[in-house]
Design a protein around this motif. Structure first.
Motif, PDB file in Angstrom:
ATOM      1  N   ILE A   1      43.500  46.229  33.912  1.00 39.54           N
ATOM      2  CA  ILE A   1      42.737  45.205  34.096  1.00 39.54           C
ATOM      3  C   ILE A   1      42.530  44.237  33.137  1.00 39.54           C
ATOM      4  O   ILE A   1      43.485  44.495  31.656  1.00 39.54           O
ATOM      5  N   VAL A   2      41.957  43.293  32.989  1.00 36.18           N
ATOM      6  CA  VAL A   2      41.743  42.612  32.091  1.00 36.18           C
ATOM      7  C   VAL A   2      40.692  43.405  30.851  1.00 36.18           C
ATOM      8  O   VAL A   2      40.461  43.781  31.064  1.00 36.18           O
ATOM      9  N   HIS A   3      41.610  42.686  29.300  1.00 36.62           N
ATOM     10  CA  HIS A   3      41.688  44.045  28.648  1.00 36.62           C
ATOM     11  C   HIS A   3      39.874  43.055  28.432  1.00 36.62           C
ATOM     12  O   HIS A   3      39.884  41.574  28.051  1.00 36.62           O
ATOM     13  N   ASN A   4      38.923  43.121  27.480  1.00 38.15           N
ATOM     14  CA  ASN A   4      37.544  43.052  27.651  1.00 38.15           C
ATOM     15  C   ASN A   4      37.647  42.158  26.236  1.00 38.15           C
ATOM     16  O   ASN A   4      37.024  40.897  26.458  1.00 38.15           O
TER      17      ASN A   4
ATOM     18  N   PHE B   1      49.958  38.646  32.987  1.00 44.37           N
ATOM     19  CA  PHE B   1      50.237  39.883  33.155  1.00 44.37           C
ATOM     20  C   PHE B   1      49.698  40.418  31.610  1.00 44.37           C
ATOM     21  O   PHE B   1      49.039  41.228  31.535  1.00 44.37           O
ATOM     22  N   ASP B   2      49.679  39.499  30.720  1.00 41.93           N
ATOM     23  CA  ASP B   2      49.476  40.076  29.311  1.00 41.93           C
ATOM     24  C   ASP B   2      47.803  39.611  28.632  1.00 41.93           C
ATOM     25  O   ASP B   2      47.264  40.744  27.217  1.00 41.93           O
TER      26      ASP B   2
ATOM     27  N   GLY C   1      44.846  42.399  38.869  1.00 42.19           N
ATOM     28  CA  GLY C   1      45.748  41.501  39.446  1.00 42.19           C
ATOM     29  C   GLY C   1      45.356  40.483  38.671  1.00 42.19           C
ATOM     30  O   GLY C   1      44.833  39.612  38.155  1.00 42.19           O
ATOM     31  N   ALA C   2      47.037  40.067  38.745  1.00 41.91           N
ATOM     32  CA  ALA C   2      46.973  38.624  38.799  1.00 41.91           C
ATOM     33  C   ALA C   2      47.075  37.475  38.723  1.00 41.91           C
ATOM     34  O   ALA C   2      46.802  38.076  40.520  1.00 41.91           O
ATOM     35  N   GLY C   3      46.131  36.421  38.672  1.00 37.04           N
ATOM     36  CA  GLY C   3      45.783  34.972  39.698  1.00 37.04           C
ATOM     37  C   GLY C   3      45.095  34.393  39.318  1.00 37.04           C
ATOM     38  O   GLY C   3      44.830  34.753  38.424  1.00 37.04           O
TER      39      GLY C   3
END
Length: 156
Positions: free
Chosen positions: A33-36, A25-26, A85-87
């Motif tokens: 979305i995943v931060h660049n 999540f962090d 999403g996480a995973g």
């Protein structure tokens, strides 16, 4: 069935290594979305276990080899699709070049089924002398590990 109960099958690659990494999540930005900026850290989390398993690691005694004293000279990335999403995702990484004092990695962030490339790029590192902070030669131990990551030369 929860995600954690799903079997993870690594994508088949002809060179380099594939490492699963967890997205948490962090790692997300305000848009979910995943931060660049997280991609460099995530790449580090993929590369580190590979080298650790081959005797190049940090522990409470410090670095196991002098080759761990290196700096990133260049990091370039092209984003193709956002990771949402996480995973787990996979990081495929390899060495394009292994010079006297530097190494150039190539990498790709892949979906769990290997069908989607989220991002790809390169990272150049330079081994430094701790006293002078000037480039210095890789050890034979590092070269032996690096050989297993080298991408075969393209035949023209």
């Amino acid at each position: 069935m929860t995600h954690s109960a799903l079997a993870i099958v690594e994508p088949k690659v002809d060179y380099g290594h594939v490492e699963p990494i967890a997205i948490y999540f962090d790692d997300f930005d305000a848009m979910g979305i995943v931060h660049n900026a997280r991609y460099a850290v995530l790449l580090e989390r993929a590369v580190t276990p590979y080298w650790t398993a081959r005797g190049h690691y940090y522990d409470h005694n410090g670095p196991s080899t002098p080759d761990l004293f290196h700096a990133v000279r260049e990091f370039t990335i092209t984003y193709h699709r956002p990771i949402k999403g996480a995973g787990d995702v996979f990081v495929h990484f390899w060495l394009d070049k292994m010079g006297e004092t530097s190494a150039q990695y190539g990498f790709r962030f892949l979906s769990r089924d290997g069908s989607t490339c989220y991002a790809e790029g390169k990272r150049v590192i330079v081994r430094l002398d701790p006293a002078t902070l000037r480039p210095t030669r890789w050890s034979e131990s590092a070269r032996e590990v690096a050989i297993s990551l080298l991408k075969p030369e393209e035949v023209a």
